[in-house]
Design an enzyme around this catalytic site. Sequence first.
Site, PDB file in Angstrom:
ATOM      1  N   HIS A 199     -53.542 -84.076  43.154  1.00  0.00           N
ATOM      2  CA  HIS A 199     -53.760 -82.625  43.161  1.00  0.00           C
ATOM      3  C   HIS A 199     -55.261 -82.316  43.209  1.00  0.00           C
ATOM      4  CE1 HIS A 199     -53.729 -78.426  41.976  1.00  0.00           C
ATOM      5  NE2 HIS A 199     -52.463 -78.406  42.356  1.00  0.00           N
ATOM      6  N   GLU A 252     -51.862 -78.626  50.661  1.00  0.00           N
ATOM      7  CA  GLU A 252     -52.421 -77.667  49.705  1.00  0.00           C
ATOM      8  C   GLU A 252     -53.900 -77.430  49.983  1.00  0.00           C
ATOM      9  OE1 GLU A 252     -49.911 -77.024  45.947  1.00  0.00           O
ATOM     10  OE2 GLU A 252     -51.682 -78.180  45.508  1.00  0.00           O
TER      11      GLU A 252
HETATM   12  P1  PGA Z   1     -50.507 -71.776  43.097  1.00  0.00           P
HETATM   13  O1  PGA Z   1     -50.780 -73.322  42.799  1.00  0.00           O
HETATM   14  O2  PGA Z   1     -49.084 -71.655  43.522  1.00  0.00           O
HETATM   15  O3  PGA Z   1     -50.816 -71.087  41.804  1.00  0.00           O
HETATM   16  O4  PGA Z   1     -51.453 -71.380  44.188  1.00  0.00           O
HETATM   17  C1  PGA Z   1     -50.264 -74.333  43.612  1.00  0.00           C
HETATM   18  C2  PGA Z   1     -50.768 -75.662  43.131  1.00  0.00           C
HETATM   19  O5  PGA Z   1     -51.903 -75.748  42.680  1.00  0.00           O
HETATM   20  O6  PGA Z   1     -50.028 -76.655  43.187  1.00  0.00           O
END
Ligand code: PGA
Length: 233
Positions: A95, A153
């Site tokens: 992440h 992401e």
């Molecule tokens: P968010 O976070 O949905 O709050 O944008 C997603 C993540 O960090 O996995």
Amino acid sequence: MKRLVIANWKMNPKNLKEALLLAGSLKSELKDIRGAEVVICPPFPYLAAVARQLRHSGLLLGAQDMSSEEKGAHTGQVSPAMLKAFGCAFVILGHSELRRESGETDFMVNRKLRGALKNGISPVLCVENTIQLRKALQGVPRGAYGRIVVAYEPLWAISTNKGAKAADPSRVAAMARTFRMIVPGAAILYGGSVSSKNAAVFLKKGKVEGFLVGQASLKAEEFTNLVKIAAFR
Ligand code: PGA
């Protein structure tokens, strides 16, 4: 393929009582959901209690990180076997918050990914681009690709980052297409400011199998709506 919605609670809620309340509401709201697989990833100290709460609910459990090591002198770390013992079927790896706050490198992510696969845990690999994806996959046999979940992401789309804005669905579709060529068989998710308001567009135009959800996974009603969209569209 069944849709997949993964709740990344991050370092929330603030105590176990609230965590159990949230898990309990999700259990009762989502117990009859068939079209989507739902994975709840609480912080480590809540795993055991949330696992008990989710028993017989059909909702699955995941962790937010894991050590690449099997055992031994690794202060502060949690092994794949420990996660398995608590019933974790998934683990979020790489992440961007860990890459940024804990200096996690592509090399470390690669080792963790291989460790997860070796221990029968499905890795939810978070990447921003194809470079991170290719590096994470080094030495991973093609036969294991079907057990990997890749979450696209982009850093700037994560809701808690300043000026965050969900990615453009057509950009997500292009990334998903490229990712599928690199790692055929893997489920491709999108993560970054996903909510019940934009989920349908991402499924239709973004052509992803589901979502990794942060902020919107902390409110039972909002998350339930989001899962229902994923399950029925
Ligand atoms: P968010 O976070 O949905 O709050 O944008 C997603 C993540 O960090 O996995």
